[in-house]
Design an enzyme around this catalytic site. Structure first.
Site, PDB file in Angstrom:
ATOM      1  N   GLU A   8     111.486  37.925  63.571  1.00 27.58           N
ATOM      2  CA  GLU A   8     110.639  38.248  64.715  1.00 27.58           C
ATOM      3  C   GLU A   8     111.555  38.511  65.901  1.00 27.58           C
ATOM      4  O   GLU A   8     112.413  37.697  66.235  1.00 27.58           O
ATOM      5  CB  GLU A   8     109.699  37.088  65.004  1.00 27.58           C
ATOM      6  CG  GLU A   8     108.746  37.336  66.158  1.00 27.58           C
ATOM      7  CD  GLU A   8     107.691  36.262  66.300  1.00 27.58           C
ATOM      8  OE1 GLU A   8     107.117  36.155  67.387  1.00 27.58           O
ATOM      9  OE2 GLU A   8     107.419  35.545  65.309  1.00 27.58           O
TER      10      GLU A   8
ATOM     11  N   LYS B   5     103.711  40.230  66.477  1.00 26.06           N
ATOM     12  CA  LYS B   5     105.014  40.051  65.836  1.00 26.06           C
ATOM     13  C   LYS B   5     104.995  38.952  64.772  1.00 26.06           C
ATOM     14  O   LYS B   5     105.496  39.137  63.664  1.00 26.06           O
ATOM     15  CB  LYS B   5     106.074  39.707  66.887  1.00 26.06           C
ATOM     16  CG  LYS B   5     106.358  40.783  67.906  1.00 26.06           C
ATOM     17  CD  LYS B   5     107.476  40.381  68.840  1.00 26.06           C
ATOM     18  CE  LYS B   5     107.115  39.237  69.768  1.00 26.06           C
ATOM     19  NZ  LYS B   5     106.092  39.592  70.765  1.00 26.06           N
ATOM     20  N   THR B   6     104.444  37.802  65.144  1.00 26.39           N
ATOM     21  CA  THR B   6     104.476  36.665  64.218  1.00 26.39           C
ATOM     22  C   THR B   6     103.711  36.979  62.942  1.00 26.39           C
ATOM     23  O   THR B   6     104.180  36.709  61.827  1.00 26.39           O
ATOM     24  CB  THR B   6     103.896  35.411  64.895  1.00 26.39           C
ATOM     25  OG1 THR B   6     104.716  35.062  66.017  1.00 26.39           O
ATOM     26  CG2 THR B   6     103.844  34.237  63.927  1.00 26.39           C
TER      27      THR B   6
END
Length: 464
Positions: free
Chosen positions: A165, A121-122
């Site tokens: 995110e 995600k990051t």
């Protein structure tokens, strides 16, 4: 009331303001004109960055840190009920707002892209933030990691796009209403909150169901959990689904990923045409993250060739295979990987980037519950290294579980043929690694806890 600030957040107080998710929201509110305050357990570069924006940041948690006129108290799921500032908020009848609700309010009225998945995600959120900024679209964004330094995990932009995110760990991603959602993968993790894959699927289905009518789901065609999620949501009305990956069935197919040292060249087939671009971080999984970012941008109407070029300007995020330095011919790299899938992906990426180098790993398990459920798989992943040092479990928000120690990982690693050593004193690690490392080796500090602090210390020992 300052423009763009919900009334309840004119004077917010953050408990744990230095955390990756919390500090980003605090930054955006401060830049919008809110009077931000908060507390954190220890001093940090993030705290200093927030002070530079005008925020009041206290170190330590105490009831006196909460101002009587605070408009709300913002918390994450990691804040315990007996926190003195939270107790004081109840005494003063100050509303308590979860981090995810605060973030959702900041996205109101903007074209939101929410990036979800058990892993990646990051990185993917960061890729989108960098690419959209490079194209002059001036997005707002909130990321679970720093792009370059403290204070770079969030931005209040003047454009109409907000990239966020979306954290599934506590189901908080269900609060968002994105125009475009990315699901990179779905695997069983966060065992304190999810008892089974069925619960994971239910949670992700709820998240997907919050996509605005006519919006788009961008989802992996390769990862089995994502494929199953796609099957479950196929019949949702007013939802466009675009799959991506190496599968022949993918709507946007990854034709080839070519490693080029610490970068990759990626070729995709999009709308029947080949498109090639560079990803400036190593590893197939990072290349696939870049493709997900590309597809999401296209779903917003941004030309693919412009996005592809802009994605090439992304050079990484802190703790995602971040080069910390080199000393005595040894490179030290930091990895946030803490789930077996992430660990395997990063170890394979480093193998591919430096095939002739010896790979030494310093691994710190993260959470007792995760080690209890996945300790064997963690140990098996470490077999990809030439040698590993395993630390004690980093507890984070959890209390110990009787019988659950890093020995579970060490035993599994040895059973898989790995060369692994237990080191219980973290302060001893730099000397241990300095004694093991030889010129040309790569040292990888790995885990979601404070193992990241060891990189500079290892470099110091190598230099002495």
């Amino acid at each position: 009331m300052a423009p763009g600030i919900p009334a309840a957040m004119e004077r917010p107080h953050f408990i744990g303001i230095g955390g990756a998710g919390m500090s980003g929201i605090a930054q955006i509110l401060a830049r919008r004109g809110a009077k931000v305050a908060g507390s954190d357990a220890k001093e940090s570069g993030t705290a200093e960055a927030l002070r530079a924006l005008g925020a009041t940041v206290h170190i330590g948690h105490a009831a006196a840190h909460l101002a009587d006129d605070a408009s709300c108290v913002i918390v994450s799921s990691a804040i315990r009920a007996d926190n003195p500032e939270l107790v004081r908020a109840a005494e003063l009848s100050i509303p308590v707002v979860h981090r995810s609700d605060a973030l959702a309010s900041l996205m109101q009225g903007l074209r939101a892209i929410a990036v979800a998945g058990t892993h990646g995600k990051t990185t993917t959120t960061s890729m989108l933030a960098v690419a959209l900024s490079e194209l002059g679209l001036d997005p707002s964004y909130a990321i679970g990691g720093d792009l370059a330094g403290p204070g770079t995990n969030a931005r209040h932009g003047e454009g109409d796009i907000f990239v966020a995110e979306a954290d599934e760990s506590d189901r908080s991603f269900q609060k968002y209403d994105p125009e475009v959602a990315i699901v990179l993968n779905t695997e069983l993790d966060h065992h304190a909150n999810y008892a089974s894959m069925e619960e994971i699927y239910d949670s992700f289905e709820t998240f997907v169901g919050k996509i605005v009518p006519g919006g788009t789901l961008v989802v992996s065609a390769d990862q089995s959990g994502a494929v199953e999620l796609t099957r479950r949501v196929r019949d949702l009305a007013s939802l466009n689904i675009v799959t991506y990956g190496e599968s022949e069935k993918a709507d946007v197919r990854v034709h080839k990923v070519t490693p080029r040292g610490l970068t990759s060249e990626v070729t995709v087939v999009l709308n029947g045409k080949y498109l090639t671009f560079t990803v400036s971080v190593p590893g197939r999984h990072y290349a696939l993250n870049a493709v997900a970012a590309l597809v999401a941008g296209v779903a917003l109407g941004i030309p693919a060739h412009n996005l592809a070029s802009a994605l090439g300007t992304y050079t990484g995020v802190k703790r995602r295979l971040q080069l910390k330095g080199e000393a005595a011919g040894v490179q030290v790299i930091d990895s946030y990987a803490h789930h077996p899938t992430e660990m395997t992906a990063d170890l394979e990426a480093m193998r591919g980037a430096a095939a002739d180098s010896r790979l030494l790993v310093v691994f710190q398990p993260h959470l007792f519950s995760r080690t209890q459920e996945l300790g064997t798989e963690m140990g098996q992943a470490l077999a990809l290294a030439d040698a590993s040092v395993v630390l004690d479990i980093y507890p984070a928000r959890e209390d110990p579980i009787p019988g659950i120690t890093s020995a579970l990982i060490i035993d599994a690693a040895k059973a898989a043929g790995a060369d692994v050593t237990a080191v219980h004193d973290k302060a001893a690690v730099p000397e241990v690694i300095a004694g093991m490392a030889k010129p040309g080796d790569l040292v990888l500090t790995m885990g979601a806890g404070d193992v990241t602090d060891l990189g500079p210390q290892i470099l110091d020992h190598l230099s002495s």
